[in-house]
Design a protein around this motif. Structure first.
Motif, mmCIF file in Angstrom:
data_model
loop_
_atom_site.group_PDB
_atom_site.id
_atom_site.type_symbol
_atom_site.label_atom_id
_atom_site.label_comp_id
_atom_site.label_asym_id
_atom_site.label_seq_id
_atom_site.Cartn_x
_atom_site.Cartn_y
_atom_site.Cartn_z
ATOM 1 N N GLU A 147 9.650 -3.516 -1.686
ATOM 2 C CA GLU A 147 9.352 -3.368 -3.016
ATOM 3 C C GLU A 147 8.136 -4.314 -2.258
ATOM 4 O OE1 GLU A 147 11.498 -5.707 -5.992
ATOM 5 O OE2 GLU A 147 13.201 -4.161 -5.403
ATOM 6 N N TYR A 148 8.125 -5.495 -1.017
ATOM 7 C CA TYR A 148 7.160 -5.867 -1.465
ATOM 8 C C TYR A 148 6.518 -5.540 -0.586
ATOM 9 C CZ TYR A 148 4.058 -9.609 1.658
ATOM 10 O OH TYR A 148 3.015 -10.562 1.567
ATOM 11 N N ILE A 149 6.548 -4.330 0.206
ATOM 12 C CA ILE A 149 5.457 -3.356 1.227
ATOM 13 C C ILE A 149 4.979 -2.719 0.216
ATOM 14 C CG2 ILE A 149 5.269 -2.331 3.100
ATOM 15 C CD1 ILE A 149 7.260 -3.393 4.677
ATOM 16 N N ALA A 150 6.072 -2.436 -0.821
ATOM 17 C CA ALA A 150 4.980 -1.352 -1.242
ATOM 18 C C ALA A 150 3.769 -1.637 -2.303
ATOM 19 C CB ALA A 150 5.892 -0.425 -2.549
ATOM 20 N N LEU A 151 4.554 -2.932 -2.867
ATOM 21 C CA LEU A 151 3.363 -3.652 -3.526
ATOM 22 C C LEU A 151 1.706 -4.287 -2.521
ATOM 23 C CD1 LEU A 151 2.511 -5.314 -6.199
ATOM 24 C CD2 LEU A 151 4.054 -7.608 -4.734
ATOM 25 N N HIS A 152 2.086 -5.276 -1.536
ATOM 26 C CA HIS A 152 0.890 -5.139 -0.766
ATOM 27 C C HIS A 152 -0.105 -3.628 -0.353
ATOM 28 C CE1 HIS A 152 -1.131 -5.211 3.248
ATOM 29 N NE2 HIS A 152 -1.239 -6.415 3.331
ATOM 30 N N ASN A 153 0.631 -2.592 -0.529
ATOM 31 C CA ASN A 153 0.106 -1.429 0.355
ATOM 32 C C ASN A 153 -0.277 -1.535 -1.283
ATOM 33 O OD1 ASN A 153 0.618 -0.696 2.803
ATOM 34 N ND2 ASN A 153 2.572 0.568 1.672
ATOM 35 N N ALA A 154 0.154 -1.005 -2.483
ATOM 36 C CA ALA A 154 -0.556 -1.097 -4.030
ATOM 37 C C ALA A 154 -1.704 -1.942 -4.072
ATOM 38 C CB ALA A 154 0.123 -1.104 -4.986
ATOM 39 N N GLU A 169 1.336 1.464 -12.119
ATOM 40 C CA GLU A 169 1.561 2.839 -11.786
ATOM 41 C C GLU A 169 1.884 3.534 -10.723
ATOM 42 O OE1 GLU A 169 1.740 6.788 -12.918
ATOM 43 O OE2 GLU A 169 0.984 4.688 -14.500
ATOM 44 N N GLU A 170 1.040 2.732 -8.819
ATOM 45 C CA GLU A 170 1.297 3.148 -7.506
ATOM 46 C C GLU A 170 3.004 2.780 -7.918
ATOM 47 O OE1 GLU A 170 -0.964 4.496 -5.039
ATOM 48 O OE2 GLU A 170 -1.616 4.890 -7.061
ATOM 49 N N LEU A 171 3.472 1.868 -8.217
ATOM 50 C CA LEU A 171 4.626 1.449 -8.151
ATOM 51 C C LEU A 171 6.095 2.424 -8.692
ATOM 52 C CD1 LEU A 171 5.144 -2.747 -7.808
ATOM 53 C CD2 LEU A 171 5.235 -1.307 -5.993
ATOM 54 N N MET A 172 5.335 2.395 -9.545
ATOM 55 C CA MET A 172 6.248 3.482 -10.345
ATOM 56 C C MET A 172 6.693 4.732 -9.422
ATOM 57 S SD MET A 172 4.990 3.358 -14.099
ATOM 58 C CE MET A 172 6.800 4.095 -14.606
ATOM 59 N N HIS A 173 5.169 5.418 -9.020
ATOM 60 C CA HIS A 173 5.537 6.431 -7.924
ATOM 61 C C HIS A 173 6.163 6.335 -6.652
ATOM 62 C CE1 HIS A 173 1.945 7.445 -10.610
ATOM 63 N NE2 HIS A 173 2.306 9.184 -10.814
ATOM 64 N N GLU A 174 5.914 5.331 -6.136
ATOM 65 C CA GLU A 174 6.712 5.184 -4.624
ATOM 66 C C GLU A 174 8.731 5.439 -4.952
ATOM 67 O OE1 GLU A 174 5.207 1.960 -2.581
ATOM 68 O OE2 GLU A 174 3.332 2.813 -2.536
#
Length: 162
Positions: free
Chosen positions: A101-108, A157-162
């Motif tokens: 989740e942290y990596i996904a947040l960082h990418n977003a 929105e980005e996190l919902m798509h991951e």
């Protein structure tokens, strides 16, 4: 306080801010050096009655804006692959809970436009108030609030798509 004391006290925080703004290590290192150079040249202008860190963040943000004016720096080329970035995050101590989740947040956050990423970095990563972010960025408080809300919507929105 001499400049070495300031670097020891604020160097790590500045380094993290530079990386969150630049999205790659070489540009972040350049921004870090440029910021300290500007501090050295302007230290006599520093008002010691005000917090040093706010002055430092202002210099860093302004230096970042100047960097972004260079047409060669507007397009960021990631120097690390997704696998290398993930491996670096996995090597860090587990302070953040779920690393995926942290990596996904960082990418977003990295996909945010510069103006929104600056606001997010100062507000969330440096724990500054909206008025302090407004002062550092040189924009009205309403603009900061708008950028933060827009950034939150984008990230959600980005996190919902991951």
């Amino acid at each position: 306080m001499n400049i070495s004391s300031y670097i020891n006290a604020y160097g790590k925080d500045l380094s993290r801010l530079c990386f969150s703004l630049c999205k790659n290590r070489p540009d972040a290192e350049d921004l870090y050096q440029i910021t300290w150079e500007k501090v050295l040249r302007g230290i006599q202008k520093y008002d010691t009655s005000k917090p040093f860190d706010k002055w430092l963040w202002t210099i860093c943000i302004n230096a970042h804006k100047d960097m972004m004016k260079n047409p060669f720096r507007k397009r960021v080329i990631p120097l690390e692959s997704e696998e290398e970035l993930e491996a670096r995050f996995r090597s860090l101590p587990q302070k953040f809970g779920d690393l995926d989740e942290y990596i996904a947040l960082h990418n977003a956050v990295n996909r945010l436009p510069v103006s929104k990423r600056q606001a997010v970095a100062l507000y969330y990563f440096k724990d500054l108030s909206v008025s302090e972010v407004s002062e550092i960025l040189g924009v009205p408080e309403g603009t900061v609030k708008s950028r933060l809300q827009s950034a939150r919507d984008f990230i959600r929105e980005e996190l919902m798509h991951e």
